[in-house]
Scaffold this motif. Sequence first.
Motif, PDB file in Angstrom:
ATOM      1  N   UNK A 142       0.986  -1.179   0.081  1.00 14.13           N
ATOM      2  CA  UNK A 142      -0.178  -0.049  -0.118  1.00 14.13           C
ATOM      3  C   UNK A 142       1.088   1.060   0.084  1.00 14.13           C
ATOM      4  N   UNK A 143       0.419   2.167  -0.779  1.00 15.28           N
ATOM      5  CA  UNK A 143       1.767   3.136  -1.275  1.00 15.28           C
ATOM      6  C   UNK A 143       1.562   4.284  -1.620  1.00 15.28           C
ATOM      7  N   UNK A 144       1.430   5.571  -0.724  1.00 15.54           N
ATOM      8  CA  UNK A 144       1.044   6.728  -1.315  1.00 15.54           C
ATOM      9  C   UNK A 144       2.111   7.408  -1.300  1.00 15.54           C
ATOM     10  N   UNK A 145       2.505   8.280  -2.690  1.00 13.99           N
ATOM     11  CA  UNK A 145       4.141   9.174  -3.245  1.00 13.99           C
ATOM     12  C   UNK A 145       4.140   9.729  -3.631  1.00 13.99           C
ATOM     13  N   UNK A 146       5.179  11.181  -3.526  1.00 15.14           N
ATOM     14  CA  UNK A 146       4.734  11.992  -4.407  1.00 15.14           C
ATOM     15  C   UNK A 146       5.360  12.239  -5.834  1.00 15.14           C
ATOM     16  N   UNK A 147       5.368  12.643  -6.532  1.00 13.37           N
ATOM     17  CA  UNK A 147       5.918  13.478  -7.906  1.00 13.37           C
ATOM     18  C   UNK A 147       7.186  14.231  -8.531  1.00 13.37           C
ATOM     19  N   UNK A 148       8.550  13.646  -8.486  1.00 11.97           N
ATOM     20  CA  UNK A 148       9.261  13.846  -9.371  1.00 11.97           C
ATOM     21  C   UNK A 148       8.875  15.770  -9.607  1.00 11.97           C
ATOM     22  N   UNK A 152       6.454  18.035  -3.063  1.00 10.64           N
ATOM     23  CA  UNK A 152       5.944  17.272  -1.967  1.00 10.64           C
ATOM     24  C   UNK A 152       4.847  16.702  -1.603  1.00 10.64           C
ATOM     25  N   UNK A 153       3.219  17.288  -0.992  1.00  8.34           N
ATOM     26  CA  UNK A 153       2.169  16.311  -1.252  1.00  8.34           C
ATOM     27  C   UNK A 153       1.295  17.045  -2.906  1.00  8.34           C
ATOM     28  N   UNK A 154       2.109  18.074  -2.875  1.00  9.90           N
ATOM     29  CA  UNK A 154       1.053  18.888  -4.508  1.00  9.90           C
ATOM     30  C   UNK A 154       0.646  17.516  -5.252  1.00  9.90           C
ATOM     31  N   UNK A 155       1.005  16.437  -5.437  1.00  7.57           N
ATOM     32  CA  UNK A 155       0.692  15.723  -6.639  1.00  7.57           C
ATOM     33  C   UNK A 155       0.965  14.383  -5.968  1.00  7.57           C
ATOM     34  N   UNK A 156       0.003  13.608  -6.304  1.00  7.04           N
ATOM     35  CA  UNK A 156       0.619  12.060  -4.946  1.00  7.04           C
ATOM     36  C   UNK A 156       0.069  10.884  -6.090  1.00  7.04           C
ATOM     37  N   UNK A 157       0.710   9.869  -5.566  1.00  9.44           N
ATOM     38  CA  UNK A 157      -0.228   8.679  -6.169  1.00  9.44           C
ATOM     39  C   UNK A 157      -0.618   7.978  -5.170  1.00  9.44           C
ATOM     40  N   UNK A 158      -1.602   6.768  -5.233  1.00 10.82           N
ATOM     41  CA  UNK A 158      -2.626   6.379  -4.157  1.00 10.82           C
ATOM     42  C   UNK A 158      -2.748   5.029  -4.461  1.00 10.82           C
ATOM     43  N   UNK A 169      -5.170   5.594  -7.847  1.00  9.60           N
ATOM     44  CA  UNK A 169      -5.587   7.319  -7.827  1.00  9.60           C
ATOM     45  C   UNK A 169      -4.322   8.038  -7.890  1.00  9.60           C
ATOM     46  N   UNK A 170      -4.472   8.745  -9.265  1.00  7.58           N
ATOM     47  CA  UNK A 170      -3.543  10.603  -8.450  1.00  7.58           C
ATOM     48  C   UNK A 170      -4.132  11.898  -8.581  1.00  7.58           C
ATOM     49  N   UNK A 171      -3.995  12.198  -7.078  1.00 13.79           N
ATOM     50  CA  UNK A 171      -4.689  13.437  -6.813  1.00 13.79           C
ATOM     51  C   UNK A 171      -3.564  14.763  -6.935  1.00 13.79           C
ATOM     52  N   UNK A 206      -8.480  11.729 -10.396  1.00  6.39           N
ATOM     53  CA  UNK A 206      -8.444  10.636 -11.361  1.00  6.39           C
ATOM     54  C   UNK A 206      -7.933   8.775 -11.141  1.00  6.39           C
ATOM     55  N   UNK A 207      -8.735   8.428 -11.707  1.00  9.98           N
ATOM     56  CA  UNK A 207      -8.132   6.772 -11.692  1.00  9.98           C
ATOM     57  C   UNK A 207      -9.232   5.592 -11.638  1.00  9.98           C
ATOM     58  N   UNK A 208      -8.951   4.601 -11.489  1.00  8.43           N
ATOM     59  CA  UNK A 208      -9.954   3.431 -11.681  1.00  8.43           C
ATOM     60  C   UNK A 208      -9.222   2.396 -10.335  1.00  8.43           C
ATOM     61  N   UNK A 209     -10.750   2.472  -9.899  1.00  6.15           N
ATOM     62  CA  UNK A 209     -11.647   1.399  -9.111  1.00  6.15           C
ATOM     63  C   UNK A 209     -11.510   0.089  -9.502  1.00  6.15           C
ATOM     64  N   UNK A 210     -11.089  -0.968  -8.605  1.00  7.90           N
ATOM     65  CA  UNK A 210     -11.216  -2.469  -9.315  1.00  7.90           C
ATOM     66  C   UNK A 210     -12.403  -2.768  -8.308  1.00  7.90           C
ATOM     67  N   UNK A 211     -13.115  -2.021  -8.804  1.00  7.93           N
ATOM     68  CA  UNK A 211     -14.498  -3.218  -7.805  1.00  7.93           C
ATOM     69  C   UNK A 211     -15.017  -4.480  -7.884  1.00  7.93           C
ATOM     70  N   UNK A 212     -15.581  -5.437  -6.842  1.00 11.63           N
ATOM     71  CA  UNK A 212     -15.752  -6.236  -7.440  1.00 11.63           C
ATOM     72  C   UNK A 212     -16.814  -6.441  -8.554  1.00 11.63           C
TER      73      UNK A 212
END
Length: 355
Positions: A142-148, A152-158, A169-171, A206-212
């Motif tokens: 499980x990860x929440x990471x910043x973008x180069x 810092x927290x302006x752009x994240x991947x979750x 997801x991308x934030x 924006x992003x994608x859910x793996x809904x059942x």
Amino acid sequence: MPAELARRRVLALLAASAATPVRGQGFAGLGQEAGGFAMPRPDPAFRFPRDHGPHPQFRIEWWYVTANLKTAAGADRGIQWTLFRSALAPQERPGWASPQIWFAHAAMTGPEAHLVAERRARGGIGQAGVTPAPFAAWIDDWQMTGHPGADALDRLSLRAAGRDWSYELSLAAAGPLVLHGQGGYSLKHPRGQASYYYSQPGYRVTGRLGWPGGAEEVTGLAWLDREWSSQPLDADQTGWDWFSLHLDGGDRLMVYRLRDGGAGHVPGTWISPDGRAEAIADGAIELAPLDWTRIGERRLPTSWRIRIPSRGLQIETRPVNAHAWMGTGIPYWEGPVRVTGSRSGIGYLEMTGHD
């Protein structure tokens, strides 16, 4: 403390937390006694990106994301991603001797389902942690990471996943960080219990859910909370009811009630579309439950009325899924809500300590 003894102590604590739910204050109960840890003080001088990272001299801390999402077909979805740090002692040590306990909760919610997963880890061995620059928070995969190149927290991947579900997801932040209370010093009780508390409430998602039922492309809004303390509640406080709301027109509102058997402590923060924040003092917000939901032996107030007379605000919140119970080792209610009344909107509600 010898490393082997520390390792055994941590493993015993993790095993006990998995088997025995914490009652009363939910995860707030992790910090009712300060026990030699540092205490929040007025007039904090935050330093970013350093303060996006951990503060091991304080007993408890979290990195907390909630998002209100829509599928291409218009279905309501919500996600939660939370990483908690709890320390057994205020002195950091390397490796297995580290006193840091990490645990994480993830959830994905729609009207028809509320899906929950939990992870536990220990500090000192790389299984979980947070780095401020470049920003990364993780526990296992499980990860929440910043973008180069981002601040810092302006752009994240979750990302997180449960048994039969997942999300990626991308934030992207559309405004500044918000300091709650008095410049980030958030008083919880007249006797002085407090935390350091700030948010990034303005993410576009924006992003994608793996809904059942299959993969779903989603868009929406997210809110990140950062908070740390060593003794956030007084002994007479039994838990909290917390709201983060995105209102039509671009205003946002954070409100929480700390319950004490009486009127409680009910402060908030009003956030204008340009990101300017105004603290709302205890006593200026009227918060009352409207409808209740039975979940097992518990009866929880899942619909609410919020009034702020100074803002001409009178709204009601209704859950997307009234049974959004987090049946984790430390149980609580957390789920997306819809807002109607003098303003419309969306948001999240969290409730702890409702036994």
